[in-house]
Design a protein around this motif. Structure first.
Motif, PDB file in Angstrom:
ATOM      1  N   THR A 148      49.358 -23.036  21.903  1.00  7.31           N
ATOM      2  CA  THR A 148      49.031 -22.581  20.554  1.00  7.31           C
ATOM      3  C   THR A 148      47.856 -23.367  19.985  1.00  7.31           C
ATOM      4  OG1 THR A 148      51.311 -21.923  20.165  1.00  7.31           O
ATOM      5  CG2 THR A 148      49.949 -22.272  18.216  1.00  7.31           C
ATOM      6  N   PHE A 149      47.854 -24.679  20.199  1.00 11.50           N
ATOM      7  CA  PHE A 149      46.768 -25.518  19.706  1.00 11.50           C
ATOM      8  C   PHE A 149      45.448 -25.169  20.389  1.00 11.50           C
ATOM      9  CE2 PHE A 149      44.439 -29.652  19.581  1.00 11.50           C
ATOM     10  CZ  PHE A 149      44.226 -29.673  18.220  1.00 11.50           C
ATOM     11  N   LYS A 150      45.490 -24.934  21.695  1.00  5.01           N
ATOM     12  CA  LYS A 150      44.282 -24.550  22.424  1.00  5.01           C
ATOM     13  C   LYS A 150      43.747 -23.212  21.921  1.00  5.01           C
ATOM     14  CE  LYS A 150      45.040 -27.007  26.763  1.00  5.01           C
ATOM     15  NZ  LYS A 150      45.300 -26.870  28.205  1.00  5.01           N
ATOM     16  N   GLU A 151      44.639 -22.261  21.661  1.00 12.26           N
ATOM     17  CA  GLU A 151      44.219 -20.963  21.129  1.00 12.26           C
ATOM     18  C   GLU A 151      43.581 -21.123  19.755  1.00 12.26           C
ATOM     19  OE1 GLU A 151      47.725 -18.525  21.258  1.00 12.26           O
ATOM     20  OE2 GLU A 151      47.616 -18.295  23.436  1.00 12.26           O
ATOM     21  N   PHE A 152      44.170 -21.989  18.925  1.00 15.76           N
ATOM     22  CA  PHE A 152      43.597 -22.269  17.609  1.00 15.76           C
ATOM     23  C   PHE A 152      42.196 -22.850  17.756  1.00 15.76           C
ATOM     24  CE2 PHE A 152      42.663 -25.648  14.549  1.00 15.76           C
ATOM     25  CZ  PHE A 152      42.507 -24.889  13.403  1.00 15.76           C
ATOM     26  N   LEU A 153      42.034 -23.823  18.636  1.00 14.82           N
ATOM     27  CA  LEU A 153      40.727 -24.446  18.826  1.00 14.82           C
ATOM     28  C   LEU A 153      39.701 -23.450  19.357  1.00 14.82           C
ATOM     29  CD1 LEU A 153      41.566 -27.990  20.235  1.00 14.82           C
ATOM     30  CD2 LEU A 153      40.766 -27.380  17.945  1.00 14.82           C
ATOM     31  N   MET A 154      40.112 -22.564  20.243  1.00 15.12           N
ATOM     32  CA  MET A 154      39.200 -21.552  20.763  1.00 15.12           C
ATOM     33  C   MET A 154      38.738 -20.622  19.636  1.00 15.12           C
ATOM     34  SD  MET A 154      40.807 -20.692  24.510  1.00 15.12           S
ATOM     35  CE  MET A 154      39.769 -19.281  24.729  1.00 15.12           C
ATOM     36  N   GLN A 155      39.673 -20.198  18.771  1.00 16.11           N
ATOM     37  CA  GLN A 155      39.312 -19.346  17.635  1.00 16.11           C
ATOM     38  C   GLN A 155      38.397 -20.087  16.665  1.00 16.11           C
ATOM     39  OE1 GLN A 155      39.895 -16.066  16.869  1.00 16.11           O
ATOM     40  NE2 GLN A 155      40.644 -15.926  18.957  1.00 16.11           N
ATOM     41  N   TYR A 156      38.695 -21.344  16.407  1.00 12.22           N
ATOM     42  CA  TYR A 156      37.871 -22.162  15.510  1.00 12.22           C
ATOM     43  C   TYR A 156      36.454 -22.298  16.066  1.00 12.22           C
ATOM     44  CZ  TYR A 156      36.167 -26.152  12.876  1.00 12.22           C
ATOM     45  OH  TYR A 156      35.410 -26.973  12.094  1.00 12.22           O
ATOM     46  N   ASN A 157      36.356 -22.600  17.360  1.00  6.81           N
ATOM     47  CA  ASN A 157      35.039 -22.746  17.981  1.00  6.81           C
ATOM     48  C   ASN A 157      34.273 -21.426  17.990  1.00  6.81           C
ATOM     49  OD1 ASN A 157      35.318 -25.488  18.492  1.00  6.81           O
ATOM     50  ND2 ASN A 157      36.210 -25.161  20.505  1.00  6.81           N
ATOM     51  N   LYS A 158      34.982 -20.334  18.223  1.00  8.26           N
ATOM     52  CA  LYS A 158      34.343 -19.017  18.198  1.00  8.26           C
ATOM     53  C   LYS A 158      33.791 -18.725  16.806  1.00  8.26           C
ATOM     54  CE  LYS A 158      35.399 -14.143  18.972  1.00  8.26           C
ATOM     55  NZ  LYS A 158      36.428 -13.178  19.340  1.00  8.26           N
ATOM     56  N   LEU A 159      34.597 -18.984  15.786  1.00 11.25           N
ATOM     57  CA  LEU A 159      34.172 -18.772  14.405  1.00 11.25           C
ATOM     58  C   LEU A 159      32.983 -19.666  14.064  1.00 11.25           C
ATOM     59  CD1 LEU A 159      34.494 -17.674  11.527  1.00 11.25           C
ATOM     60  CD2 LEU A 159      36.246 -19.410  11.154  1.00 11.25           C
ATOM     61  N   SER A 160      33.053 -20.926  14.442  1.00 15.14           N
ATOM     62  CA  SER A 160      31.956 -21.856  14.154  1.00 15.14           C
ATOM     63  C   SER A 160      30.661 -21.401  14.810  1.00 15.14           C
ATOM     64  CB  SER A 160      32.303 -23.258  14.658  1.00 15.14           C
ATOM     65  OG  SER A 160      33.411 -23.768  13.983  1.00 15.14           O
ATOM     66  N   GLU A 161      30.746 -21.010  16.067  1.00 16.34           N
ATOM     67  CA  GLU A 161      29.545 -20.572  16.781  1.00 16.34           C
ATOM     68  C   GLU A 161      28.984 -19.279  16.187  1.00 16.34           C
ATOM     69  OE1 GLU A 161      28.040 -19.496  21.314  1.00 16.34           O
ATOM     70  OE2 GLU A 161      30.098 -20.163  20.981  1.00 16.34           O
ATOM     71  N   LEU A 162      29.857 -18.341  15.904  1.00 14.12           N
ATOM     72  CA  LEU A 162      29.428 -17.068  15.328  1.00 14.12           C
ATOM     73  C   LEU A 162      28.692 -17.277  14.012  1.00 14.12           C
ATOM     74  CD1 LEU A 162      30.037 -13.801  15.573  1.00 14.12           C
ATOM     75  CD2 LEU A 162      31.575 -14.345  13.697  1.00 14.12           C
TER      76      LEU A 162
END
Length: 91
Positions: A15-29
């Motif tokens: 769950t934490f890894k999925e959260f970090l992936m979404q956060y990084n995707k949002l940040s990059e976008l």
């Protein structure tokens, strides 16, 4: 002994890894869409506003998609129950 409602350590890590992936995707976008001037150390007001709008839009969209998916799942479950009841009761 863990309670049934508690997540295992592996599930928590997933769950934490999925959260970090979404956060990084949002940040990059939002970074790619909003930040264009690298001559100053701080964000320009227009860049700051753009990143906030981008984040809010992404989160609202994600929330809406999740809500629609939940509604779809509820309808699908109701249809499965109705079908099971119908096939279990000969007419």
């Amino acid at each position: 002994m863990a309670l049934p409602t508690e997540m295992s350590e592996a599930d928590q890590m997933k769950t934490f890894k999925e959260f970090l992936m979404q956060y990084n995707k949002l940040s990059e976008l939002c970074f790619n869409d909003c930040i264009h001037d690298f001559t100053a150390r701080s964000l320009k007001p227009s860049e700051d506003k753009c990143t906030l709008n981008c984040m809010e839009k992404y989160l609202r969209t994600n929330q809406r998609v999740s809500q629609r998916f939940h509604e779809f799942q509820m309808i699908a479950n109701e249809n499965m129950i109705a079908l099971a009841q119908k096939s279990g009761n000969p007419s």
